[in-house]
Scaffold this motif. Structure first.
Motif, short mmCIF file in Angstrom:
data_model
loop_
_atom_site.label_atom_id
_atom_site.label_comp_id
_atom_site.label_asym_id
_atom_site.label_seq_id
_atom_site.Cartn_x
_atom_site.Cartn_y
_atom_site.Cartn_z
N SER A 102 0.85 -1.19 0.00
CA SER A 102 0.00 0.00 0.00
C SER A 102 0.89 1.23 0.00
O SER A 102 2.03 1.19 0.46
N VAL A 103 0.34 2.33 -0.49
CA VAL A 103 1.10 3.58 -0.47
C VAL A 103 1.45 3.97 0.95
O VAL A 103 2.50 4.58 1.20
N LEU A 104 0.60 3.61 1.92
CA LEU A 104 0.90 3.93 3.31
C LEU A 104 2.12 3.17 3.82
O LEU A 104 2.81 3.62 4.73
N GLY A 105 2.37 2.02 3.23
CA GLY A 105 3.51 1.20 3.65
C GLY A 105 4.74 1.38 2.80
O GLY A 105 5.71 0.63 2.93
N GLY A 106 4.74 2.39 1.94
CA GLY A 106 5.90 2.64 1.11
C GLY A 106 7.12 3.03 1.93
O GLY A 106 7.01 3.79 2.89
N THR A 107 8.26 2.52 1.57
CA THR A 107 9.49 2.78 2.31
C THR A 107 10.35 3.82 1.62
O THR A 107 10.13 4.17 0.46
N SER A 108 11.35 4.29 2.33
CA SER A 108 12.30 5.24 1.75
C SER A 108 12.99 4.64 0.54
O SER A 108 13.17 5.32 -0.48
N GLU A 109 13.36 3.39 0.63
CA GLU A 109 14.03 2.74 -0.51
C GLU A 109 13.10 2.64 -1.71
O GLU A 109 13.52 2.85 -2.86
N MET A 110 11.84 2.32 -1.47
CA MET A 110 10.87 2.24 -2.56
C MET A 110 10.66 3.61 -3.20
O MET A 110 10.56 3.73 -4.43
N LEU A 111 10.60 4.65 -2.38
CA LEU A 111 10.42 6.00 -2.89
C LEU A 111 11.63 6.43 -3.72
O LEU A 111 11.50 6.97 -4.81
N GLN A 112 12.83 6.17 -3.22
CA GLN A 112 14.04 6.53 -3.95
C GLN A 112 14.10 5.82 -5.30
O GLN A 112 14.43 6.43 -6.33
#
Length: 440
Positions: A175-185
Motif C-alpha cells: 500500500s502507499v501507506l507502507g511505502g518505504t524510503s528505498e521504494m520512494l528513492q
C-alpha cells in the motif's frame, strides 16, 4: 466550574469571529465544469485564503511512489511567462503566498492574499498562471528529485523515522501507506517529466476539485474566481472512490538495532476509517487516554508514576482507509520491555474499566477548548472546511460538535475501544540499542 468552562469556550470563539457556527454559514455551489465550491465570508481581516483541492493525492499514484508530491512541487517552480526566480520575486512584491503540496488524499494549490485590489488582482493572475501555465523544467526537476532523494537517505540517521517506516510497512504492506524510503528513492530515479505531465493531465481536473474560500470577499467575486479556476482546470473523467482494502491484523514484533541510549517504540494496529460510527467516541476517549499531553492517562502513568519516558502519546489516524491507532514513546534501552508491558496494561485497564466520569468531563472540556486553536485563523478555518468537503460531513458539523462531545458516555467510549483496540494484537516496533563504549 463546568458551566464556566463552557461559557468561556463559547465566548472565546465568538470574540475571535471564528465560532463553530460559522461553518453553518458556508455557502456551496458547483461550477459549470463540476467543481464543488465552499464559500465563507469572513470580513474581520482584509485577507483571503483560497484552496483548490484536487483528488490527486498519493492514493492515486499506484506504485509510482512520490509522483503526486513531485508533480505538486513542480507546479510552483515557474510558468511559461515567469521563471522560478521572477515568480518568487513577484509574489514577494505582492505580499502573497502561493503553495502547492500533496498528501495522501489531495494535491492542494493555495493562495493567501490581502484583499486590497492592487494586491489581490495580480495575485490571482499569478495563481491562474500557475494552474494554466506551470512549466516543468528538466533542470529544476532534476534538482527537486535529488533533494527529495537526499532527504530520504537522511532517514537512515533518524531512529524515530526508521521506526515509523517499519511500523507502516508492517501494518500496510503493498500500500502507499507502507511505502518505504528505498521504494520512494527507486521510484523517483525512474520518474520522468512524462510521468508528471500524465499525472497532471489525468487528475488535475475541475470535476475532481473542491474550491474553498474564506475571507473578506463577496460571493459574486468568489463565483467569478471559482469559475475562472474551474475553466482553467477543465473537465475530466470521473474517478473511482478512494478506498483501499482494510489490511488484515497481523501483529508482529519488529526490532532493529540503532546505536543510541534511548530506544524508540511504536505500538499499534489498523483501526478505523473516517466514516466509522465510532469515530467521535474513539477520538474523545483517546484525548483522555493519550492525546492530551501531560494530563493524559498514559503520560501520568508511564512518565510521572513509573518514570519510564519523557513523553508518550497515542492517536487515531483515520482517512479513506482504516488508519492506525498508534502509541509512541522512547525509553532507556534497559527499560524497553517494562515500558511496553506497562503501556499495554494501561490500555487494557482503560478498556476493561469505563473512564471515570469526572476525568472524562475534564478531558471533554480540554478537547473542546483545543478547537479554538483549530479555528483561530482564516487558513485553519479553510482547512477545516476542506475536511467537511473531503468526507462529506454536514456544514453544521463544527456547530453541533460540542453537543455531541458532551453527550458521549464512558460506556460508549469503552465499547468503541473494545471493538477497535486490542493491546494483545498490536504490532510492536523497536528501534534502538546500547551505545558502544568509547575506546580509551
Amino acid at each position: 466550574m463546568k458551566k464556566y468552562l463552557t461559557t468561556l469556550l463559547t465566548t472565546t470563539l465568538l470574540v475571535t469571529g471564528l465560532h463553530a457556527s460559522a461553518a453553518s454559514k458556508v455557502e456551496t455551489w458547483e461550477t459549470n465544469e463540476g467543481a464543488e465550491v465552499y464559500f465563507l465570508q469572513a470580513p474581520e481581516i482584509p485577507m483571503i485564503d483560497l484552496i483548490v483541492a484536487l483528488d490527486a493525492g498519493s492514493f492515486r499514484e499506484g506504485d509510482q511512489y512520490g509522483l503526486a508530491g513531485m508533480t505538486a512541487s513542480m507546479m510552483s517552480k515557474g510558468t511559461k511567462t515567469l521563471n522560478e526566480e521572477d515568480f518568487l520575486i513577484k509574489l514577494d512584491d505582492l505580499q502573497s503566498t502561493i503553495g502547492t503540496s500533496a498528501s495522501t488524499n489531495h494535491t492542494t494549490l493555495s493562495l493567501r492574499s490581502l484583499t486590497k485590489e492592487s494586491l489581490l488582482m495580480p495575485s490571482l493572475a499569478l495563481f491562474y498562471d500557475v494552474i494554466e501555465n506551470a512549466t516543468f523544467d528538466e533542470a529544476i526537476f532534476e534538482r527537486e528529485r535529488a533533494q527529495v532523494i537526499d532527504g530520504q537517505k537522511a532517514i537512515l540517521d533518524n531512529p524515530s523515522a526508521i521506526a515509523s517506516e517499519l511500523y507502516y510497512q508492517a501494518l500496510y504492506p503493498n500500500s502507499v501507506l507502507g511505502g518505504t524510503s528505498e521504494m520512494l528513492q527507486a521510484s523517483l530515479k525512474e520518474m520522468s517529466l512524462v510521468d508528471l505531465n500524465h499525472f497532471r493531465e489525468t487528475f488535475y481536473n475541475a470535476n475532481n476539485a473542491k474550491i474553498i474560500f474564506v475571507g473578506d470577499i463577496s460571493r459574486p467575486d468568489a463565483e467569478k474566481i471559482a469559475q475562472q479556476v474551474s475553466a482553467l482546470l477543465g473537465p475530466g473523467k470521473a474517478l473511482p472512490a478512494l478506498a483501499e482494502k482494510r489490511p488484515d491484523d497481523n501483529p508482529a514484533r519488529i526490532e532493529q538495532a540503532y546505536n543510541s541510549p534511548q530506544t524508540q517504540v511504536i505500538l499499534g494496529q489498523p483501526a478505523i476509517d473516517r466514516f466509522d460510527e465510532d469515530y467521535l467516541p474513539l477520538i474523545v476517549g483517546n484525548h483522555l487516554l493519550g492525546g492530551s499531553g501531560l494530563t493524559s492517562i498514559l503520560m501520568t502513568t508511564i512518565r510521572e508514576k513509573d518514570g519510564l519516558t519523557y513523553g508518550i502519546y497515542s492517536g487515531f489516524a483515520p482517512s479513506f482507509v482504516a488508519g492506525p491507532f498508534t502509541i509512541r514513546f522512547s525509553t532507556k534501552n534497559e527499560s524497553v520491555d517494562e515500558a511496553i508491558e506497562k503501556t499495554k496494561a494501561v490500555v487494557a485497564d482503560f478498556i476493561k474499566v469505563a473512564p471515570d466520569n469526572d476525568a472524562l468531563e475534564r478531558s471533554k472540556n480540554n478537547f473542546l477548548g483545543s478547537l479554538v486553536l483549530d479555528l483561530d485563523s482564516n487558513a485553519k478555518l479553510a482547512g477545516s472546511i476542506l475536511q467537511l468537503a473531503t468526507y462529506g460531513l454536514p456544514l453544521d458539523y463544527y456547530e453541533t460538535l460540542p453537543e455531541k462531545v458532551r453527550a458521549i458516555t464512558p460506556e460508549e467510549i469503552q465499547k468503541a475501544f473494545m471493538r477497535h483496540v486490542s493491546p494483545d494484537t498490536m504490532t510492536t516496533v523497536i528501534v534502538g540499542g546500547y551505545v558502544q563504549p568509547k575506546e580509551k
